[in-house]
Scaffold this active site. Structure first.
Site, PDB file in Angstrom:
ATOM      1  N   ASP A 108     -60.970   9.255  15.868  1.00 63.02           N
ATOM      2  CA  ASP A 108     -59.625   9.341  15.326  1.00 63.02           C
ATOM      3  C   ASP A 108     -59.435   8.138  14.412  1.00 63.02           C
ATOM      4  O   ASP A 108     -59.728   7.005  14.802  1.00 63.02           O
ATOM      5  CB  ASP A 108     -58.616   9.267  16.485  1.00 63.02           C
ATOM      6  CG  ASP A 108     -57.511  10.277  16.352  1.00 63.02           C
ATOM      7  OD1 ASP A 108     -56.833  10.251  15.306  1.00 63.02           O
ATOM      8  OD2 ASP A 108     -57.316  11.070  17.286  1.00 63.02           O
ATOM      9  N   ASP A 217     -55.222  10.699  11.416  1.00 64.35           N
ATOM     10  CA  ASP A 217     -53.876  10.775  11.982  1.00 64.35           C
ATOM     11  C   ASP A 217     -52.791  10.722  10.897  1.00 64.35           C
ATOM     12  O   ASP A 217     -52.818   9.825  10.045  1.00 64.35           O
ATOM     13  CB  ASP A 217     -53.722   9.566  12.923  1.00 64.35           C
ATOM     14  CG  ASP A 217     -52.474   9.608  13.751  1.00 64.35           C
ATOM     15  OD1 ASP A 217     -52.392  10.458  14.645  1.00 64.35           O
ATOM     16  OD2 ASP A 217     -51.568   8.790  13.493  1.00 64.35           O
ATOM     17  N   GLU A 275     -54.658  15.384   9.965  1.00 69.62           N
ATOM     18  CA  GLU A 275     -53.423  15.865  10.590  1.00 69.62           C
ATOM     19  C   GLU A 275     -52.359  15.804   9.503  1.00 69.62           C
ATOM     20  O   GLU A 275     -52.078  14.730   8.975  1.00 69.62           O
ATOM     21  CB  GLU A 275     -53.035  14.980  11.770  1.00 69.62           C
ATOM     22  CG  GLU A 275     -51.847  15.557  12.520  1.00 69.62           C
ATOM     23  CD  GLU A 275     -51.075  14.521  13.320  1.00 69.62           C
ATOM     24  OE1 GLU A 275     -50.365  14.912  14.241  1.00 69.62           O
ATOM     25  OE2 GLU A 275     -51.162  13.315  13.000  1.00 69.62           O
ATOM     26  N   HIS A 353     -53.323  16.918  21.934  1.00 65.37           N
ATOM     27  CA  HIS A 353     -52.608  15.991  22.827  1.00 65.37           C
ATOM     28  C   HIS A 353     -51.127  15.876  22.500  1.00 65.37           C
ATOM     29  O   HIS A 353     -50.394  15.205  23.202  1.00 65.37           O
ATOM     30  CB  HIS A 353     -53.278  14.622  22.730  1.00 65.37           C
ATOM     31  CG  HIS A 353     -53.117  14.023  21.363  1.00 65.37           C
ATOM     32  ND1 HIS A 353     -53.743  14.551  20.247  1.00 65.37           N
ATOM     33  CD2 HIS A 353     -52.376  12.989  20.921  1.00 65.37           C
ATOM     34  CE1 HIS A 353     -53.391  13.858  19.184  1.00 65.37           C
ATOM     35  NE2 HIS A 353     -52.558  12.903  19.563  1.00 65.37           N
ATOM     36  N   ASP A 354     -50.688  16.506  21.408  1.00 66.27           N
ATOM     37  CA  ASP A 354     -49.277  16.412  21.010  1.00 66.27           C
ATOM     38  C   ASP A 354     -48.494  17.683  21.314  1.00 66.27           C
ATOM     39  O   ASP A 354     -47.353  17.817  20.867  1.00 66.27           O
ATOM     40  CB  ASP A 354     -49.175  16.158  19.497  1.00 66.27           C
ATOM     41  CG  ASP A 354     -49.650  14.776  19.111  1.00 66.27           C
ATOM     42  OD1 ASP A 354     -49.581  13.869  19.959  1.00 66.27           O
ATOM     43  OD2 ASP A 354     -50.085  14.607  17.955  1.00 66.27           O
TER      44      ASP A 354
END
Ligand code: GLC
Length: 597
Positions: A108, A217, A275, A353-354
């Protein structure tokens, strides 16, 4: 029209990526060292498990040194591993173990902001003359209110705490700095070429160590409108307003992405996924993911994740509406077709994870139907075009934790906590609004994806040794929902895990169809059955996917243009009684995969 590259083979199009949330995946530590957190050595232990499932690439959420204000998405040092996760040597060993198994590691990359504990920011905050001052975005107050309180430079709200300003006050030098997510996550100033060079350096550091690529991210928030205008007032009852239109795919975004490509990515053979929230326009997205764009391989889009949101109040996720199957079809099929037409590439995901657990959001997570729902989603995900991303626990159909869990104790995510605190300030205990807030948390909180992985029915679900308290509570259902039970399961149907394993094998042995093939909706207006055809890019083989998205049995009339040859697999294989080739009987939440003539 230029020749399409959509069907040209690339390894990063064909792989199955598995996202690991390191805090909750597996702790390798013995009783005398265990701290309730997962770690890198725990991931190494599970490489054979991932291999057996059919995973090719592991993406780890951030494991860098971090005060964990937002679970590692607040990085204090890009080149050091957080001690609770292990060491650089452990990561080197993870890379080697993966490579030895013909697998790769993706990391990430969180470079829109750093932690306020990063040395760059500590230096930046020291004085207005600091050489690092301009590495972040500093602004004087707009003025002072009658009580002497400084007024932020504009009205933007924080993304993970919408009752706070996106600007954080710094007393010593009497200026605000931009913190779009939380006050501990400070936005880097990409206008400064030194920042850009520092990010490139971090990327080289990891790529030259053998990392195969990055998930980037909130990467489309790196370029901000430099006039930092006020956002339109969407909710007059709020002091601060969503400002994303002034920092999403901003003026220099593509220039910065080209820079990353030219200086870094073009020098390696990488997999990259950005993302990219808040952007939906294909003409804009294609500039990033088009086959000749020279930016990223693919991005995560969020329309399907936001299907339950009520959008009238800006981008707040804390709302809930019912949706129809045709709306989901419009989104999913829409992306399939658009990427083929525009020569881009999809990242296929239903969990991360979100987001709350997919089986709880899109299907029915009751004991009766949880497994069917999870398998239906597996069938869909494994037959869509694009690169497949599987999130830890999805392969066993992990579901949201129960409504009884206490928001003051069991929820750990900064976004959920901020929301709950805000609602408690606004409304009295026992009120309808607080009850609704709890329901929203139960449905949508990020926490649901973050409970420890359920490996077995042993205490702590085998995530860490018995007697240690995991950083986050283990879901109550681990005795029945766990990896061991599902791998060992022998019965009429396959367990969710076994079904995923089979579905990934089918995908991999028919890449021409499922990875590169054409996509066509079938019976689009049907609100019970989602069906589509995939046709091999080269072979022209036709495959039909038909899924019953209801809790009732359905007899589906196969449109006359399709002749079903053979049902290859079903999510309920042992029990289904099929009708002739013109009708398919689908049980509640059943999906079938059939070869056509
Ligand atoms: C991304 C991450 C999320 C984090 C946010 C800020 O959306 O996925 O977990 O809170 O960025 O870094």
């Amino acid at each position: 029209m230029a020749l399409s590259n959509y069907t040209s083979p690339k390894w990063w199009k064909e792989v199955i990526v598995y996202q690991i949330y390191p805090a909750s995946f597996k702790s390798s530590k013995p009783a005398n060292e265990a701290n309730g957190w997962g770690d890198v050595r725990g991931i190494i232990e599970k490489v054979p498990y991932l291999k057996a499932l059919g995973v090719d690439v592991v993406w780890t959420s951030p494991i860098y040194k971090s005060p964990q204000a937002d679970m590692g998405y607040d990085i204090a040092d890009y080149k050091t591993i957080d001690s609770r996760y292990g060491s650089l040597a452990d990561v080197d060993e993870l890379i080697k173990t993966l490579n030895d198994n013909d697998m790769k590691l993706m990391m990430d990359l969180v470079v829109t902001h750093t932690s306020n504990q990063h040395d760059w920011f500590i230096q930046s905050a020291e004085s207005k003359d600091s050489p690092k001052r301009d590495w972040y975005i500093w602004k004087p107050p707009r003025g002072y209110d009658s009580t002497g309180r400084p007024i932020p430079p504009n009205n933007w709200a924080q993304i993970l705490n919408d009752s706070s300003s996106a600007w954080t006050w710094e007393k010593k030098t009497r200026e605000f700095y931009l913190t779009l997510h939380t006050s501990q996550q400070v936005d880097l100033n990409w206008e400064n070429p030194e920042v850009v060079a520092a990010v490139h350096d971090v990327m080289h550091f990891w790529l030259s160590r053998g990392v195969a690529g990055f998930r980037m991210d909130v990467i489309n928030l790196i370029s901000k409108d430099q006039s930092f205008p006020d956002a339109p007032v969407i909710d007059p009852s709020c002091e601060f307003q969503p400002g994303e239109k002034f920092y999403t795919n901003g003026p220099r975004f593509h220039e910065f992405m080209h820079g990353i490509y030219e200086s870094v990515l073009s020098k390696y053979d990488t997999i990259t996924v950005g993302e990219a929230p808040y952007v939906t326009e294909m003409s804009e997205i294609i500039k990033t993911v088009g086959s000749t764009a020279k930016e990223l391989n693919m991005i995560f889009t969020f329309d399907h994740m936001e299907i339950e949101d009520i959008k009238t109040k800006g981008e707040s996720k804390w709302s809930l509406r019912d949706w129809k199957l045709s709306e989901l079809k419009t989104i999913i099929s829409g992306w399939q077709k658009k990427m083929i037409q525009w020569d881009g590439w999809n990242a296929i995901f239903f969990e991360c994870h979100d987001q709350a657990r997919s089986v709880s959001r899109y299907t029915d997570d009751s004991d009766e139907f949880r497994e069917r729902g999870a398998k239906l989603l597996a069938l869909m995900e494994s037959t869509l075009g694009g690169t497949v991303y599987l999130y830890q626990g999805q392969e066993i159909g992990m579901r949201n934790f129960p409504p009884e869990w206490d928001p003051d104790v069991d929820y750990k995510d900064v976004e959920s906590i901020n929301f709950w605190q805000k609602m408690k300030k606004l409304y009295p205990a026992g009120s309808k609004e607080l009850k609704e807030a709890r329901e929203l948390l139960q449905k949508k909180a990020r926490d649901h994806a973050r409970t420890p992985m359920q490996w077995s029915d042993e205490p702590n679900a085998g995530f860490t040794v018995p007697g240690v308290t995991p950083w986050m509570r283990v879901n109550d259902d681990y005795r029945t929902v766990n990896v061991k039970a599902q791998i060992e399961f022998v019965g009429q149907d396959l367990s969710v895990w076994q079904y995923w394993q089979q579905a990934l094998q089918v995908r991999k042995s028919h890449k021409d169809v499922f990875v590169y093939g054409e996509f066509e909706d079938v019976d689009f207006g049907n609100e019970q059955v989602y069906a589509y055809l995939r046709t091999g890019a080269r072979s022209k083989e036709r495959w039909l996917v038909a899924m019953n998205w209801t809790g009732n049995d359905v007899v589906w009339e196969v449109p006359a243009c399709i002749e079903v040859d053979e049902v290859v697999s079903s999510s309920l294989q042992a029990t289904t009684v099929r009708e002739d080739g013109t009708k398919v009987k689908l049980q509640a939440w059943e999906g079938v995969l059939a070869r056509c003539k």
